[in-house]
Design a protein around this motif. Sequence first.
Motif, PDB file in Angstrom:
ATOM      1  N   GLY A 191       0.787  -1.226   0.000  1.00 26.75           N
ATOM      2  CA  GLY A 191       0.000   0.000   0.000  1.00 26.75           C
ATOM      3  C   GLY A 191       0.817   1.273   0.000  1.00 26.75           C
ATOM      4  O   GLY A 191       0.239   2.360   0.154  1.00 26.75           O
ATOM      5  N   GLU A 192       2.124   1.196  -0.181  1.00 25.90           N
ATOM      6  CA  GLU A 192       2.965   2.390  -0.145  1.00 25.90           C
ATOM      7  C   GLU A 192       2.656   3.291  -1.335  1.00 25.90           C
ATOM      8  O   GLU A 192       2.609   2.839  -2.476  1.00 25.90           O
ATOM      9  N   PHE A 193       2.474   4.579  -1.064  1.00 22.89           N
ATOM     10  CA  PHE A 193       2.104   5.526  -2.113  1.00 22.89           C
ATOM     11  C   PHE A 193       3.131   6.637  -2.303  1.00 22.89           C
ATOM     12  O   PHE A 193       3.548   6.927  -3.429  1.00 22.89           O
ATOM     13  N   ALA A 194       3.559   7.258  -1.210  1.00 22.79           N
ATOM     14  CA  ALA A 194       4.440   8.428  -1.324  1.00 22.79           C
ATOM     15  C   ALA A 194       5.763   8.070  -1.990  1.00 22.79           C
ATOM     16  O   ALA A 194       6.235   8.784  -2.880  1.00 22.79           O
ATOM     17  N   VAL A 195       6.360   6.961  -1.569  1.00 23.69           N
ATOM     18  CA  VAL A 195       7.641   6.552  -2.156  1.00 23.69           C
ATOM     19  C   VAL A 195       7.473   6.238  -3.642  1.00 23.69           C
ATOM     20  O   VAL A 195       8.308   6.618  -4.478  1.00 23.69           O
ATOM     21  N   SER A 196       6.378   5.540  -3.989  1.00 21.49           N
ATOM     22  CA  SER A 196       6.133   5.218  -5.393  1.00 21.49           C
ATOM     23  C   SER A 196       5.941   6.479  -6.225  1.00 21.49           C
ATOM     24  O   SER A 196       6.402   6.560  -7.372  1.00 21.49           O
ATOM     25  N   LEU A 197       5.268   7.469  -5.659  1.00 20.17           N
ATOM     26  CA  LEU A 197       5.005   8.703  -6.400  1.00 20.17           C
ATOM     27  C   LEU A 197       6.271   9.522  -6.595  1.00 20.17           C
ATOM     28  O   LEU A 197       6.478  10.126  -7.654  1.00 20.17           O
ATOM     29  N   PHE A 198       7.153   9.556  -5.591  1.00 14.97           N
ATOM     30  CA  PHE A 198       8.344  10.399  -5.636  1.00 14.97           C
ATOM     31  C   PHE A 198       9.496   9.750  -6.401  1.00 14.97           C
ATOM     32  O   PHE A 198      10.237  10.438  -7.105  1.00 14.97           O
ATOM     33  N   LEU A 199       9.682   8.441  -6.235  1.00 13.19           N
ATOM     34  CA  LEU A 199      10.926   7.812  -6.668  1.00 13.19           C
ATOM     35  C   LEU A 199      10.806   6.897  -7.870  1.00 13.19           C
ATOM     36  O   LEU A 199      11.818   6.381  -8.338  1.00 13.19           O
ATOM     37  N   LEU A 227     -12.345   2.545  -7.683  1.00 11.98           N
ATOM     38  CA  LEU A 227     -12.949   1.700  -6.647  1.00 11.98           C
ATOM     39  C   LEU A 227     -12.579   0.234  -6.846  1.00 11.98           C
ATOM     40  O   LEU A 227     -12.237  -0.470  -5.887  1.00 11.98           O
ATOM     41  N   VAL A 228     -12.616  -0.228  -8.084  1.00 13.64           N
ATOM     42  CA  VAL A 228     -12.262  -1.623  -8.363  1.00 13.64           C
ATOM     43  C   VAL A 228     -10.789  -1.875  -8.061  1.00 13.64           C
ATOM     44  O   VAL A 228     -10.422  -2.897  -7.458  1.00 13.64           O
ATOM     45  N   LEU A 229      -9.932  -0.937  -8.447  1.00 11.37           N
ATOM     46  CA  LEU A 229      -8.500  -1.089  -8.172  1.00 11.37           C
ATOM     47  C   LEU A 229      -8.220  -1.049  -6.668  1.00 11.37           C
ATOM     48  O   LEU A 229      -7.352  -1.775  -6.176  1.00 11.37           O
ATOM     49  N   SER A 230      -8.943  -0.204  -5.945  1.00 12.74           N
ATOM     50  CA  SER A 230      -8.769  -0.148  -4.489  1.00 12.74           C
ATOM     51  C   SER A 230      -9.180  -1.462  -3.842  1.00 12.74           C
ATOM     52  O   SER A 230      -8.517  -1.948  -2.912  1.00 12.74           O
ATOM     53  N   VAL A 235      -7.647  -6.718  -1.428  1.00 10.26           N
ATOM     54  CA  VAL A 235      -7.602  -8.180  -1.474  1.00 10.26           C
ATOM     55  C   VAL A 235      -6.161  -8.681  -1.470  1.00 10.26           C
ATOM     56  O   VAL A 235      -5.823  -9.665  -0.785  1.00 10.26           O
ATOM     57  N   LEU A 236      -5.291  -8.006  -2.206  1.00  8.94           N
ATOM     58  CA  LEU A 236      -3.877  -8.396  -2.230  1.00  8.94           C
ATOM     59  C   LEU A 236      -3.250  -8.275  -0.848  1.00  8.94           C
ATOM     60  O   LEU A 236      -2.521  -9.169  -0.402  1.00  8.94           O
ATOM     61  N   ALA A 237      -3.512  -7.160  -0.162  1.00  7.73           N
ATOM     62  CA  ALA A 237      -2.929  -6.948   1.166  1.00  7.73           C
ATOM     63  C   ALA A 237      -3.439  -7.989   2.157  1.00  7.73           C
ATOM     64  O   ALA A 237      -2.653  -8.572   2.922  1.00  7.73           O
ATOM     65  N   LEU A 238      -4.748  -8.232   2.138  1.00  6.64           N
ATOM     66  CA  LEU A 238      -5.307  -9.233   3.048  1.00  6.64           C
ATOM     67  C   LEU A 238      -4.801 -10.632   2.714  1.00  6.64           C
ATOM     68  O   LEU A 238      -4.522 -11.434   3.607  1.00  6.64           O
TER      69      LEU A 238
END
Length: 257
Positions: A191-199, A227-230, A235-238
């Motif tokens: 679920g990491e977002f900031a690192v993916s967006l910056f780097l 919504l579908v992607l979320s 599901v992947l995280a769980l």
Amino acid sequence: LVVCLSVWLLVCAAPLLAIAWRALASLGSGGAGVLMEPDTWQALGNTLRFTGLALVLAMALGLCHALGVHALDRWRTRRGVSAAGRWALAWRTLEYLPFVVSPVMVAFGLLLLYPGWTASLAMLVGAYALLAYPFVARSVTAALDALPASLAQAAATLGASPVRVLWRVVLPLVRPALRRGMAFAAATALGEFAVSLFLSRPEWTTLTTLIYQRLGRPGEANLDAALVLSCLLMVLALGAFSLIDGRASRAMGGSHA
């Protein structure tokens, strides 16, 4: 207890259930098409690849951190060195540093400090692992603290070398805790977002950044796709957490038996 469960339901469970409900409704109105798009498959592959690499590195960092704390504690206990106790306390405190600092600050600081490594796979995976490894370190450290010192001492008196004691006695006993920490680390990396967006590079889109892109576009179709992607990310995280932590729970039950 009722208050705690109510807050958990309103703040955590209800938003996740709302996303799942809206995602199911979106599947019937054409939202399922996003699952067949090449961008989604590319983002899914990148997410799994980065998470897998970061998980291996986070496991190594977490183990080194926990074993370092354990070694300093043993040194203090056996030799009575007060400096070892202070170093062990400082080393334990460093476990929480990635939790205290925002991922945005970590990513921005890496950009400023290492401009030549911008958009490199090593930088991206290292940042993922840095934010995820405290879960491994904290879990393994707690398991090592609860481990009776007599077990390692008994193995040493029987002629086992320190490396053999670590490999055959210590690590098998802390393996359930290691897997539990890895489960939290995997969920964090997915679920990491900031690192993916910056780097990351444009071709390194992950599920989180793809959701962000969809939400930034107008139209009901993009909202349904987000919504579908979320829901897919949930599901992947769980699934990752259940797969890794479920094995840890079974291993813990077997050791107790």
